[in-house]
Design a protein around this motif. Structure first.
Motif, PDB file in Angstrom:
ATOM      1  N   ALA A   1       0.838  -1.212   0.000  1.00 16.10           N
ATOM      2  CA  ALA A   1       0.000   0.000   0.000  1.00 16.10           C
ATOM      3  C   ALA A   1       0.864   1.249   0.000  1.00 16.10           C
ATOM      4  O   ALA A   1       0.539   2.252  -0.654  1.00 16.10           O
ATOM      5  CB  ALA A   1      -0.929  -0.013   1.220  1.00 16.10           C
ATOM      6  N   THR A   2       1.981   1.217   0.732  1.00 17.75           N
ATOM      7  CA  THR A   2       2.905   2.351   0.740  1.00 17.75           C
ATOM      8  C   THR A   2       3.495   2.564  -0.641  1.00 17.75           C
ATOM      9  O   THR A   2       3.622   3.708  -1.114  1.00 17.75           O
ATOM     10  CB  THR A   2       4.021   2.113   1.769  1.00 17.75           C
ATOM     11  N   ALA A   3       3.870   1.472  -1.305  1.00 17.55           N
ATOM     12  CA  ALA A   3       4.430   1.587  -2.655  1.00 17.55           C
ATOM     13  C   ALA A   3       3.443   2.255  -3.602  1.00 17.55           C
ATOM     14  O   ALA A   3       3.798   3.173  -4.359  1.00 17.55           O
ATOM     15  CB  ALA A   3       4.817   0.204  -3.174  1.00 17.55           C
ATOM     16  N   VAL A   4       2.185   1.823  -3.566  1.00 16.35           N
ATOM     17  CA  VAL A   4       1.172   2.391  -4.462  1.00 16.35           C
ATOM     18  C   VAL A   4       0.941   3.864  -4.141  1.00 16.35           C
ATOM     19  O   VAL A   4       0.871   4.714  -5.042  1.00 16.35           O
ATOM     20  CB  VAL A   4      -0.136   1.578  -4.352  1.00 16.35           C
ATOM     21  N   THR A   5       0.843   4.189  -2.857  1.00 13.24           N
ATOM     22  CA  THR A   5       0.618   5.582  -2.452  1.00 13.24           C
ATOM     23  C   THR A   5       1.755   6.491  -2.902  1.00 13.24           C
ATOM     24  O   THR A   5       1.537   7.631  -3.338  1.00 13.24           O
ATOM     25  CB  THR A   5       0.455   5.659  -0.925  1.00 13.24           C
ATOM     26  N   GLU A   6       2.996   5.984  -2.778  1.00 17.09           N
ATOM     27  CA  GLU A   6       4.174   6.796  -3.090  1.00 17.09           C
ATOM     28  C   GLU A   6       4.556   6.749  -4.569  1.00 17.09           C
ATOM     29  O   GLU A   6       5.507   7.407  -4.980  1.00 17.09           O
ATOM     30  CB  GLU A   6       5.367   6.330  -2.248  1.00 17.09           C
ATOM     31  N   GLY A   7       3.845   5.964  -5.361  1.00 14.80           N
ATOM     32  CA  GLY A   7       4.181   5.859  -6.779  1.00 14.80           C
ATOM     33  C   GLY A   7       5.422   5.041  -7.046  1.00 14.80           C
ATOM     34  O   GLY A   7       6.024   5.151  -8.124  1.00 14.80           O
ATOM     35  N   ALA A   8       5.831   4.226  -6.089  1.00 10.98           N
ATOM     36  CA  ALA A   8       6.999   3.362  -6.266  1.00 10.98           C
ATOM     37  C   ALA A   8       6.592   2.132  -7.066  1.00 10.98           C
ATOM     38  O   ALA A   8       5.485   1.625  -6.934  1.00 10.98           O
ATOM     39  CB  ALA A   8       7.564   2.948  -4.911  1.00 10.98           C
TER      40      ALA A   8
ATOM     41  N   GLY B   1       7.873 -15.689 -18.463  1.00  4.98           N
ATOM     42  CA  GLY B   1       8.469 -14.637 -19.280  1.00  4.98           C
ATOM     43  C   GLY B   1       7.477 -13.557 -19.676  1.00  4.98           C
ATOM     44  O   GLY B   1       7.719 -12.356 -19.439  1.00  4.98           O
ATOM     45  N   PRO B   2       6.333 -13.919 -20.270  1.00  2.00           N
ATOM     46  CA  PRO B   2       5.333 -12.896 -20.617  1.00  2.00           C
ATOM     47  C   PRO B   2       4.800 -12.147 -19.395  1.00  2.00           C
ATOM     48  O   PRO B   2       4.565 -10.932 -19.463  1.00  2.00           O
ATOM     49  CB  PRO B   2       4.235 -13.710 -21.305  1.00  2.00           C
ATOM     50  N   ALA B   3       4.588 -12.862 -18.275  1.00  2.00           N
ATOM     51  CA  ALA B   3       4.101 -12.185 -17.064  1.00  2.00           C
ATOM     52  C   ALA B   3       5.129 -11.181 -16.558  1.00  2.00           C
ATOM     53  O   ALA B   3       4.773 -10.079 -16.108  1.00  2.00           O
ATOM     54  CB  ALA B   3       3.791 -13.214 -15.979  1.00  2.00           C
ATOM     55  N   LEU B   4       6.410 -11.543 -16.648  1.00  2.00           N
ATOM     56  CA  LEU B   4       7.463 -10.623 -16.226  1.00  2.00           C
ATOM     57  C   LEU B   4       7.480  -9.381 -17.108  1.00  2.00           C
ATOM     58  O   LEU B   4       7.590  -8.253 -16.599  1.00  2.00           O
ATOM     59  CB  LEU B   4       8.818 -11.326 -16.260  1.00  2.00           C
ATOM     60  N   GLU B   5       7.364  -9.561 -18.401  1.00  2.58           N
ATOM     61  CA  GLU B   5       7.379  -8.412 -19.315  1.00  2.58           C
ATOM     62  C   GLU B   5       6.219  -7.472 -19.027  1.00  2.58           C
ATOM     63  O   GLU B   5       6.382  -6.249 -19.019  1.00  2.58           O
ATOM     64  CB  GLU B   5       7.343  -8.896 -20.767  1.00  2.58           C
ATOM     65  N   ARG B   6       5.046  -8.038 -18.802  1.00  2.00           N
ATOM     66  CA  ARG B   6       3.885  -7.181 -18.496  1.00  2.00           C
ATOM     67  C   ARG B   6       4.093  -6.442 -17.175  1.00  2.00           C
ATOM     68  O   ARG B   6       3.734  -5.262 -17.052  1.00  2.00           O
ATOM     69  CB  ARG B   6       2.614  -8.034 -18.443  1.00  2.00           C
ATOM     70  N   SER B   7       4.670  -7.099 -16.217  1.00  2.00           N
ATOM     71  CA  SER B   7       4.889  -6.474 -14.906  1.00  2.00           C
ATOM     72  C   SER B   7       5.931  -5.373 -14.987  1.00  2.00           C
ATOM     73  O   SER B   7       5.784  -4.314 -14.359  1.00  2.00           O
ATOM     74  CB  SER B   7       5.319  -7.544 -13.895  1.00  2.00           C
ATOM     75  N   LEU B   8       6.994  -5.601 -15.764  1.00  2.00           N
ATOM     76  CA  LEU B   8       8.026  -4.577 -15.919  1.00  2.00           C
ATOM     77  C   LEU B   8       7.506  -3.358 -16.675  1.00  2.00           C
ATOM     78  O   LEU B   8       7.973  -2.233 -16.464  1.00  2.00           O
ATOM     79  CB  LEU B   8       9.231  -5.165 -16.656  1.00  2.00           C
ATOM     80  N   ALA B   9       6.536  -3.582 -17.553  1.00  2.00           N
ATOM     81  CA  ALA B   9       6.048  -2.496 -18.412  1.00  2.00           C
ATOM     82  C   ALA B   9       4.837  -1.766 -17.848  1.00  2.00           C
ATOM     83  O   ALA B   9       4.425  -0.744 -18.409  1.00  2.00           O
ATOM     84  CB  ALA B   9       5.700  -3.061 -19.788  1.00  2.00           C
ATOM     85  N   CYS B  10       4.276  -2.229 -16.731  1.00  2.00           N
ATOM     86  CA  CYS B  10       2.996  -1.672 -16.277  1.00  2.00           C
ATOM     87  C   CYS B  10       3.129  -0.284 -15.662  1.00  2.00           C
ATOM     88  O   CYS B  10       2.136   0.433 -15.522  1.00  2.00           O
ATOM     89  CB  CYS B  10       2.330  -2.628 -15.288  1.00  2.00           C
ATOM     90  N   GLY B  11       4.334   0.122 -15.269  1.00  2.00           N
ATOM     91  CA  GLY B  11       4.542   1.465 -14.750  1.00  2.00           C
ATOM     92  C   GLY B  11       4.117   1.672 -13.319  1.00  2.00           C
ATOM     93  O   GLY B  11       4.058   2.812 -12.836  1.00  2.00           O
ATOM     94  N   LYS B  12       3.810   0.610 -12.608  1.00  2.00           N
ATOM     95  CA  LYS B  12       3.446   0.720 -11.195  1.00  2.00           C
ATOM     96  C   LYS B  12       3.913  -0.536 -10.461  1.00  2.00           C
ATOM     97  O   LYS B  12       4.466  -1.451 -11.082  1.00  2.00           O
ATOM     98  CB  LYS B  12       1.943   0.901 -11.032  1.00  2.00           C
ATOM     99  N   ALA B  13       3.709  -0.557  -9.156  1.00  2.00           N
ATOM    100  CA  ALA B  13       4.078  -1.739  -8.392  1.00  2.00           C
ATOM    101  C   ALA B  13       3.378  -2.959  -8.972  1.00  2.00           C
ATOM    102  O   ALA B  13       2.209  -2.890  -9.382  1.00  2.00           O
ATOM    103  CB  ALA B  13       3.712  -1.556  -6.922  1.00  2.00           C
ATOM    104  N   ALA B  14       4.110  -4.072  -9.019  1.00  2.00           N
ATOM    105  CA  ALA B  14       3.560  -5.291  -9.614  1.00  2.00           C
ATOM    106  C   ALA B  14       3.937  -6.496  -8.778  1.00  2.00           C
ATOM    107  O   ALA B  14       4.971  -6.508  -8.103  1.00  2.00           O
ATOM    108  CB  ALA B  14       4.065  -5.452 -11.045  1.00  2.00           C
ATOM    109  N   LEU B  15       3.096  -7.513  -8.836  1.00  2.00           N
ATOM    110  CA  LEU B  15       3.350  -8.753  -8.108  1.00  2.00           C
ATOM    111  C   LEU B  15       3.052  -9.936  -9.010  1.00  2.00           C
ATOM    112  O   LEU B  15       2.013  -9.972  -9.669  1.00  2.00           O
ATOM    113  CB  LEU B  15       2.489  -8.823  -6.844  1.00  2.00           C
ATOM    114  N   ILE B  16       3.992 -10.879  -9.034  1.00  2.00           N
ATOM    115  CA  ILE B  16       3.805 -12.136  -9.764  1.00  2.00           C
ATOM    116  C   ILE B  16       3.839 -13.265  -8.740  1.00  2.00           C
ATOM    117  O   ILE B  16       4.846 -13.479  -8.066  1.00  2.00           O
ATOM    118  CB  ILE B  16       4.902 -12.365 -10.816  1.00  2.00           C
ATOM    119  N   GLU B  17       2.726 -13.969  -8.626  1.00  2.00           N
ATOM    120  CA  GLU B  17       2.682 -15.121  -7.732  1.00  2.00           C
ATOM    121  C   GLU B  17       3.091 -16.367  -8.512  1.00  2.00           C
ATOM    122  O   GLU B  17       2.513 -16.690  -9.549  1.00  2.00           O
ATOM    123  CB  GLU B  17       1.277 -15.325  -7.161  1.00  2.00           C
ATOM    124  N   LEU B  18       4.117 -17.067  -8.015  1.00  2.00           N
ATOM    125  CA  LEU B  18       4.561 -18.312  -8.609  1.00  2.00           C
ATOM    126  C   LEU B  18       3.978 -19.463  -7.799  1.00  2.00           C
ATOM    127  O   LEU B  18       4.322 -19.642  -6.624  1.00  2.00           O
ATOM    128  CB  LEU B  18       6.087 -18.397  -8.617  1.00  2.00           C
TER     129      LEU B  18
END
Length: 557
Positions: A452-459, A517-534
């Protein structure tokens, strides 16, 4: 005649001192006991990152200290707020990280009366801090703060705790700001440099061990140049893999939990151990078993920024009082006069390390070795990698390559819950830098609220959660000692990707290797905090280790 400084309330004086010491960001959870400081922050060019738990806030400050080399700053209120931050103080103390924790306290007239949330600072924090003090006089705030920054940064870095009585912060006084105090770096005398050279010339099987704090880019470059000139095999202490470029031909791997047996044998056989920034502690030496304690072990060169009592188990042949940068400056031009006899051995150890860190695919539907190979290829050289404690960290320690600009933020004291706050702090400190956190399912939920802190701060860190529905490290020990008797280690987990989306982050779930691989690319490109559950394949605990394999081993014992 010079005019006296203008009168200011204590809260303003305090924040002005932070500015004078170059602080641009502080972390904390608000409390009524330091409202005056919060009010002063309103108009100051110091960023206040509001966190969701004091443990997360203090971890962020600790990670800031690790990343920048300057003291991280955290604010908490008294009583439960302060004690929530204790876990990060223990981390900073064991990891040699500069950190300053400001704690709002009860008014001075309420002390020693069992007042609401009253706290004995020295009794609570004395064993986990370099210095614990309470500022009872607003006129002395500059003095105390300057000393706190100097103590946190000097010698072996560590945490400092300063108590702030609520009414002291509202007192108005006239006092000048204090300039930062110098931080000594030590040095290497010519005679000591000659003694070091003599030990190297006489050696046949030397090993260098790097660790501790106060490492700068200049220190890394100087020590690397020295090691390469002498073909010295360089190992690193537990979770210190960013102290030398892992692509250097002299780098032979990390010691500590998850280390290679070949490297452990190399330390056992050494006749000269050169420790820079750290001492040969229990984690690096497998519980003090890699080095004999009967006087038959290797000669030891100890390079530390702070004087320590002579070692009892492993007394040093040569002790140098120098920070890594001062040592690197002294030895970077030291050159052997003849070819060194261990050069071929160093190449062999390097080859063994390269083989050890090469991912070996498993037959799991979600093959984590391949996942980390893909991640390693995608990360830029200046990435920041964070993780907490647990078996999930073994993949990040073993299969990711920490290059010249890569930083590793991980607790050397084995503290769970560290990775997410550390990733948030790193993303806040340098928004243009790629930050990736590797989390276990147990580790994530200890401080996952800081998403929540990451999202609030734009990290925008990318968090990869390895979900195997168990406290994996303890389950592994359990299966080795009490096979089949699962007790206290099973976890019931949420849908982590849905949880991330509820916070406002990007969330994805991966169950098969080819999906990562595709999930990582989408997460890197989304421009906001991202989470990938394995969704880790059932029974997988570590590289090459499953519940089934452990039970099979135990059946043959």
């Amino acid at each position: 005649m010079p005019q006296p400084p203008p009168a200011r309330p204590g809260g303003r004086i305090l924040i002005d001192q932070l500015q004078a010491h170059g602080v641009d960001t502080v972390y904390g959870v608000p409390g009524e006991s330091y409202l005056a400081a919060l009010d002063a922050l309103h108009d100051a060019p110091v960023r206040m990152v509001v966190c969701r738990h004091e443990g997360g806030a203090a971890y962020m400050a600790e990670a800031h200290g690790k990343l920048t080399g300057r003291p991280g700053v955290c604010f908490t209120t008294r009583g439960p707020g302060a004690t929530n931050a204790l876990v990060a103080l223990h981390t900073a103390y064991q990891d040699a990280t500069p950190l300053i924790l400001f704690i709002g306290l009860v008014p001075r007239g309420h002390t020693d009366r069992a007042s609401f949330q009253e706290l004995d600072l020295r009794g609570t924090f004395g064993a986990s801090a370099k210095l614990v003090e309470t500022i009872d006089d607003a006129a002395r705030i500059p003095e105390y703060v300057a000393r706190a920054f100097a103590v946190a940064s000097s010698g072996r870095p560590g945490p400092v705790v300063l108590g702030l009585p609520e009414d002291m912060l509202t007192d108005t006084v006239s006092v000048a700001d204090a300039a930062p105090l110098p931080v000594p770096a030590g040095g290497v005398a010519p005679a000591d440099l000659g003694a070091l050279e003599a030990l190297l010339v006489a050696a046949e099987r030397p090993v260098v061990l790097l660790g501790g704090g106060r490492w700068t880019p200049r220190a890394r470059a100087g020590v690397r140049a020295w090691a390469e000139a002498w073909s010295l095999p360089v190992a690193v202490d537990f979770r210190c893999q960013d102290l030398i470029d892992n692509e250097a031909e002299v780098y032979v791997g990390p010691l500590g939990y998850g280390r290679d047996d070949v490297l452990a044998d190399r330390v056992r056989e050494a006749d000269l151990l050169l420790c820079v920034g750290t001492a040969p502690g229990d984690v690096a030496t497998d519980g003090f078993t890699l080095l004999p304690s009967d006087g038959t072990g290797p000669r030891l060169v100890q390079v530390l920024p702070d004087a320590q009592p002579p070692g009892v188990l492993h007394p040093a042949t040569l002790t140098l009082l120098a920070a890594p940068e001062a040592f690197g400056d002294a030895v970077r031009t030291l050159r052997p006069e003849a070819p060194v006899p261990w050069a071929v051995r160093t190449k062999r150890d390097r080859a063994a390390h390269l083989a050890f860190r090469t991912p070996v695919p498993d037959e799991d539907p979600l093959d984590l070795a391949t996942v980390f190979a893909v991640l390693g290829e995608r990360l830029p050289e200046n990435a920041v990698v964070t993780f907490g404690a647990g078996n999930h960290a073994i993949w990040a320690q073993r299969f990711l390559t920490y290059k010249e600009g890569t930083r590793q933020l991980a607790p050397r004291n084995g503290s769970m819950g560290y990775g997410i706050p550390a990733a948030v702090a790193a993303a806040i400190a340098d928004p243009g830098r790629r930050v990736v956190s590797i989390a276990g399912d147990g580790c994530f939920l200890m401080n996952g609220q800081e998403l929540a802190t990451a999202v609030t701060e734009g990290a925008a860190p990318v968090i990869i959660v390895l979900n195997n529905s168990t406290y994996g490290t303890i389950r592994q020990h359990q299966e080795q000692t009490y096979p089949g008797r699962v007790s206290g280690t099973g976890l019931g987990n949420p849908d982590f990707a849905a949880l991330a989306r509820a916070f406002g982050a990007h969330g994805e779930t991966v169950t098969l290797t080819e999906e990562f691989g595709p999930a990582l690319e989408r997460s890197l490109a989304c421009g906001k905090a991202a989470l990938i559950e394995l969704k880790v394949t059932e029974g997988r605990l570590a590289p090459g280790v499953t519940v089934a394999s452990l039970r099979k081993e135990s059946s043959h014992v």
